[in-house]
Structure formats: structure tokens, C-alpha cells
Design a protein around this motif. Sequence first.
Motif, PDB file in Angstrom:
ATOM      1  N   ALA A   4       0.829  -1.213   0.000  1.00 38.84           N
ATOM      2  CA  ALA A   4       0.000   0.000   0.000  1.00 38.84           C
ATOM      3  C   ALA A   4       0.861   1.261   0.000  1.00 38.84           C
ATOM      4  O   ALA A   4       0.481   2.288  -0.583  1.00 38.84           O
ATOM      5  N   ALA A   5       2.050   1.188   0.618  1.00 42.16           N
ATOM      6  CA  ALA A   5       2.949   2.344   0.676  1.00 42.16           C
ATOM      7  C   ALA A   5       3.477   2.722  -0.705  1.00 42.16           C
ATOM      8  O   ALA A   5       3.904   3.862  -0.922  1.00 42.16           O
ATOM      9  N   PHE A   6       3.456   1.799  -1.650  1.00 39.31           N
ATOM     10  CA  PHE A   6       3.976   2.057  -2.994  1.00 39.31           C
ATOM     11  C   PHE A   6       2.867   2.367  -4.008  1.00 39.31           C
ATOM     12  O   PHE A   6       3.158   2.589  -5.187  1.00 39.31           O
ATOM     13  N   LEU A   7       1.613   2.350  -3.551  1.00 38.28           N
ATOM     14  CA  LEU A   7       0.503   2.650  -4.454  1.00 38.28           C
ATOM     15  C   LEU A   7       0.307   4.155  -4.574  1.00 38.28           C
ATOM     16  O   LEU A   7       0.565   4.897  -3.628  1.00 38.28           O
ATOM     17  N   THR A  39      -7.392 -13.701  -1.598  1.00 42.15           N
ATOM     18  CA  THR A  39      -6.895 -13.177  -2.874  1.00 42.15           C
ATOM     19  C   THR A  39      -7.819 -12.117  -3.456  1.00 42.15           C
ATOM     20  O   THR A  39      -7.351 -11.119  -4.017  1.00 42.15           O
ATOM     21  N   TRP A  40      -9.109 -12.303  -3.308  1.00 34.91           N
ATOM     22  CA  TRP A  40     -10.054 -11.402  -3.963  1.00 34.91           C
ATOM     23  C   TRP A  40     -10.622 -10.330  -3.040  1.00 34.91           C
ATOM     24  O   TRP A  40     -11.432  -9.505  -3.467  1.00 34.91           O
ATOM     25  N   LEU A  41     -10.195 -10.299  -1.787  1.00 35.53           N
ATOM     26  CA  LEU A  41     -10.715  -9.294  -0.857  1.00 35.53           C
ATOM     27  C   LEU A  41     -10.373  -7.861  -1.287  1.00 35.53           C
ATOM     28  O   LEU A  41     -11.244  -6.977  -1.220  1.00 35.53           O
ATOM     29  N   PRO A  42      -9.131  -7.563  -1.731  1.00 38.79           N
ATOM     30  CA  PRO A  42      -8.872  -6.182  -2.202  1.00 38.79           C
ATOM     31  C   PRO A  42      -9.777  -5.773  -3.362  1.00 38.79           C
ATOM     32  O   PRO A  42     -10.284  -4.639  -3.391  1.00 38.79           O
ATOM     33  N   THR A  43      -9.977  -6.686  -4.315  1.00 36.87           N
ATOM     34  CA  THR A  43     -10.853  -6.379  -5.451  1.00 36.87           C
ATOM     35  C   THR A  43     -12.299  -6.249  -4.990  1.00 36.87           C
ATOM     36  O   THR A  43     -13.053  -5.392  -5.485  1.00 36.87           O
ATOM     37  N   PHE A  44     -12.727  -7.086  -4.041  1.00 35.63           N
ATOM     38  CA  PHE A  44     -14.070  -7.012  -3.474  1.00 35.63           C
ATOM     39  C   PHE A  44     -14.284  -5.637  -2.841  1.00 35.63           C
ATOM     40  O   PHE A  44     -15.311  -4.972  -3.060  1.00 35.63           O
ATOM     41  N   ASN A  45     -13.302  -5.192  -2.044  1.00 37.81           N
ATOM     42  CA  ASN A  45     -13.416  -3.880  -1.391  1.00 37.81           C
ATOM     43  C   ASN A  45     -13.489  -2.754  -2.409  1.00 37.81           C
ATOM     44  O   ASN A  45     -14.242  -1.792  -2.244  1.00 37.81           O
ATOM     45  N   ASN A  46     -12.705  -2.879  -3.474  1.00 40.32           N
ATOM     46  CA  ASN A  46     -12.623  -1.823  -4.473  1.00 40.32           C
ATOM     47  C   ASN A  46     -13.856  -1.767  -5.371  1.00 40.32           C
ATOM     48  O   ASN A  46     -14.409  -0.680  -5.621  1.00 40.32           O
ATOM     49  N   GLN A  47     -14.327  -2.921  -5.848  1.00 42.91           N
ATOM     50  CA  GLN A  47     -15.376  -2.931  -6.870  1.00 42.91           C
ATOM     51  C   GLN A  47     -16.779  -3.203  -6.328  1.00 42.91           C
ATOM     52  O   GLN A  47     -17.752  -2.886  -7.000  1.00 42.91           O
ATOM     53  N   VAL A  48     -16.878  -3.809  -5.149  1.00 41.58           N
ATOM     54  CA  VAL A  48     -18.204  -4.042  -4.558  1.00 41.58           C
ATOM     55  C   VAL A  48     -18.531  -2.965  -3.528  1.00 41.58           C
ATOM     56  O   VAL A  48     -19.625  -2.411  -3.499  1.00 41.58           O
ATOM     57  N   LEU A 100     -14.427   1.240  -2.574  1.00 38.07           N
ATOM     58  CA  LEU A 100     -13.372   1.888  -1.801  1.00 38.07           C
ATOM     59  C   LEU A 100     -12.195   2.225  -2.718  1.00 38.07           C
ATOM     60  O   LEU A 100     -11.950   1.529  -3.706  1.00 38.07           O
ATOM     61  N   PRO A 101     -11.434   3.289  -2.413  1.00 34.70           N
ATOM     62  CA  PRO A 101     -10.224   3.583  -3.185  1.00 34.70           C
ATOM     63  C   PRO A 101      -9.239   2.416  -3.109  1.00 34.70           C
ATOM     64  O   PRO A 101      -9.296   1.615  -2.171  1.00 34.70           O
ATOM     65  N   VAL A 102      -8.320   2.348  -4.074  1.00 35.44           N
ATOM     66  CA  VAL A 102      -7.401   1.217  -4.151  1.00 35.44           C
ATOM     67  C   VAL A 102      -6.574   1.074  -2.881  1.00 35.44           C
ATOM     68  O   VAL A 102      -6.463  -0.022  -2.320  1.00 35.44           O
ATOM     69  N   GLN A 131      -5.432  -1.680   2.337  1.00 34.87           N
ATOM     70  CA  GLN A 131      -5.188  -1.517   3.775  1.00 34.87           C
ATOM     71  C   GLN A 131      -6.220  -2.281   4.605  1.00 34.87           C
ATOM     72  O   GLN A 131      -5.871  -2.959   5.583  1.00 34.87           O
ATOM     73  N   LEU A 132      -7.493  -2.211   4.220  1.00 35.91           N
ATOM     74  CA  LEU A 132      -8.531  -2.915   4.975  1.00 35.91           C
ATOM     75  C   LEU A 132      -8.441  -4.418   4.793  1.00 35.91           C
ATOM     76  O   LEU A 132      -8.864  -5.179   5.668  1.00 35.91           O
ATOM     77  N   SER A 133      -7.865  -4.866   3.683  1.00 38.53           N
ATOM     78  CA  SER A 133      -7.671  -6.300   3.493  1.00 38.53           C
ATOM     79  C   SER A 133      -6.677  -6.865   4.493  1.00 38.53           C
ATOM     80  O   SER A 133      -6.674  -8.060   4.770  1.00 38.53           O
ATOM     81  N   SER A 134      -5.838  -5.984   5.051  1.00 40.23           N
ATOM     82  CA  SER A 134      -4.868  -6.438   6.044  1.00 40.23           C
ATOM     83  C   SER A 134      -5.553  -6.940   7.315  1.00 40.23           C
ATOM     84  O   SER A 134      -4.952  -7.682   8.095  1.00 40.23           O
ATOM     85  N   ILE A 135      -6.810  -6.560   7.518  1.00 43.62           N
ATOM     86  CA  ILE A 135      -7.554  -7.067   8.676  1.00 43.62           C
ATOM     87  C   ILE A 135      -7.686  -8.579   8.592  1.00 43.62           C
ATOM     88  O   ILE A 135      -7.649  -9.280   9.616  1.00 43.62           O
ATOM     89  N   PHE A 136      -7.825  -9.089   7.361  1.00 43.29           N
ATOM     90  CA  PHE A 136      -7.929 -10.538   7.163  1.00 43.29           C
ATOM     91  C   PHE A 136      -6.655 -11.234   7.645  1.00 43.29           C
ATOM     92  O   PHE A 136      -6.713 -12.234   8.364  1.00 43.29           O
TER      93      PHE A 136
END
Length: 411
Positions: free
Chosen positions: A151-154, A232-241, A244-246, A251-256
Amino acid sequence: MQNMRIILAMAASYFLFAILLNSVGTVILQAINTFGVTKAQAASLEGFKDIPIAIVSFLVASFIPRIGYKIALLGALSLVIIMCLITPAAGSFWALKALFAAVGCSFAIVKVSVYALIGQVTDSAKSHSSLLNTIEGVFMVGVLSGYWVFAAFLSEDVSSNNWLNVYFLLAGLSILTLLLVSSAKIEKPQLSENHSPKNDFIDMLRLTYQPLVLVFVISAFLYVLIEQGVGTWLPTFNNQVLNLPVDVSVQLSSIFAASLALGRLLAGQILKKVDWYVFLNVCLVGMAALVILTLPMTKNLPNEPVTSIFNAPLAAYLMPLIGLLMAPIYPVINSIMLSSLEKHRHAAMTGLIVVFSALGGTTGSLITGFVFEYMSGQHAFYMSLIPMGVITLTLFLFKKRAQQVACSSAV
């Protein structure tokens, strides 16, 4: 002190590969945005990672003890260093495929070596289970760290490939890990004269004929299918469902990952007082309940823009908590399986563990990606309820077989 240096080398190796392997969810999201590939094409990265893991584990698991675990670890780390330096220079989707293939091959060697070394530095089933849970806990801390490292490099420019510079940092971390492994006094295992590569390979295949092993590998396959499908698909789920911003999605996927790490650390204490079979079934019921309760909350969300993790919808926090409940399943069944075998068969058994785990991971990611592409993210995550139900059955069979093996060993 000697064992501590070996344990630190194992932990560092696992930490590194946790970041590399589990970055695939973030990389899939970035590949879609940066290189314009479809979800189905991006999902192939999971295959490039897991298929080499399965193939290499199957082919070399019985051979690794012959060359020595230290040489095997150093070779795997060297390959990763080279690919981490090549990937940002190439800056293309094919480079990511090559990177994950190399990481998969290397991790197969690392996992077989680490699991076998755990058997060497422990002297009881309890200490084996404790160290295995600790090493797997370190793995999950690495997964958690990986989300924030990437996330720091995005950047806000989703089409930029500057995020690939993260691999220069990971190359440096790989070099430090290689130096730590080099300094550890990992001795080559002593093999009897009747051992040959052919006999060792046949011995690994013979393990699959044991009913306990067969039920175990099915359980491991299904567990990893769920974990990789969600993770694997949690970041995409957060972004497209959840829209949320990329950077917030990652960052929120890190909760998993944090939930998995915490769940495994807590499980080590809980299992001292609670029967493993009862505990794991409670976890499975909790997982199913969380999916059923959380996914309806992802529909009809307000159109307010999300600017940070602090104003994200509640579902973005609840869904990753499934990791807290699924966390104990994999280490517990691995430990029970390995503890039931003689130490000289641990490398062969670990080979089977890695093979079926890799196949489960690839299957889970591809199925989730396919359903996500052609139906919806909600449908993709609802699909996890099916393997949860099957695992409940396989755990029952696993418990029965484990008790039979324990009774026959006592006699």
C-alpha cells in the motif's frame, strides 16, 4: 542457542514468503488497473504461483533431505532475489507471471524444508504443535505486513507501474534472509543406506494410500480453497463491490491477515483446554454465520465517498474477520497429521501437504474470480459456504481415523 538460530532462520524465510505469496490479491487488483487485463486473466497469477508449488513439492519433496535443507533454502532465496530485481525492470504482466512462478517453486522448497526442520528441533507432539503454530503465526504477521508494504507504494494514478518498485525492497529483505540462513547451523539429515531417491519418492506416494492421509489432504485442500478464495479477492471485493479507493481497499484487506495471525496465536492457548475437534467445528459454524450476516450489508451502500479506513462501511471490517475463525484449522490438522508419522517421513508428508494446499489455493482463486467476473462479488463469497460444509464432514472422518491410528500405535 543453535536451535534458536535455526528457528529464526525458518521464521525469517516464512515471513518473507508470506509477503511475496499473499501479495497476489493486491497484484491482481493492480494488474487489472495498470495493465488492463480482465479479472479472469488476472486470476491466472494464482495459478502461476500455486501450480509450480504443487509440481515442485511433488517432484522434489523426497529429494530435498538428500541435498540438505540449508542448501535447498539458499537456492530458493537466491532465485527470489533474482526475480525481484528483474520484475520492476521489465514492468509487464508477463514479468509478474514469471515472478509468481519463481516464488511458487521457491516456497515449495522452503515449506518442505521448514516443516522437516520443525520435526528435528522439537522432541514431543506438544512442542511440535507449539512451534508449528508459532511459525504459521509469523507467516500471518508477514501477510499482514505485506498489505501495508504494498500500500505504501501505491499512488492515485492507478495506471502507473511505479508500484513495482516494491520488489527492490523485497529483494533487499530476501538478501538479509539469505544471510541469516547462511549463519544458521543447519545440518544435513542422516539417511540410512537403503534410502534412494526412487524409494523416497515411492514412499511419499504410498502415504496417499493411508485413509488418514487421504482424509487429511481433502481437508487441507478445501481449507486453502476457502482461504485463498477470500484472501486473494478481498482487495478487489473492497474496491469494486464496496467502492473503496485502491489504497484503502488494500489496507482494509490487512484485517484478514491480522485476524489469521491473531486467531492462530489464540488457538495455541485455547487448544490447551478445549478438544481440537469441538473447537474447529465451532470455528466453521462461526465462519458460515459471518458470511451469511455480512454479505447482505454490501448491497445498497450510500454514495458517500470513502477517503480513509475510518469512514469505510461496516461490511469492510466484518468480512475480513472470517480469518479469525478459520485461522486454527490448517495448523491443527497439519500438526495432528505430522505427529502421527515417524520423523523421517515428515518431508514426504509435507510434500503432499504443499501439493494439495497449492491445488486448493489455485482452485479457490479461479472459482472466485470466475464467479466474480460473470455473476457478482457477493455470489463469489457466498460460494465459500459449500466447502465449509464439506470440511465439517471431512473433519469428522479425520477425527475417527486419527483415533484409530492412535489406538493401533498404542497397541
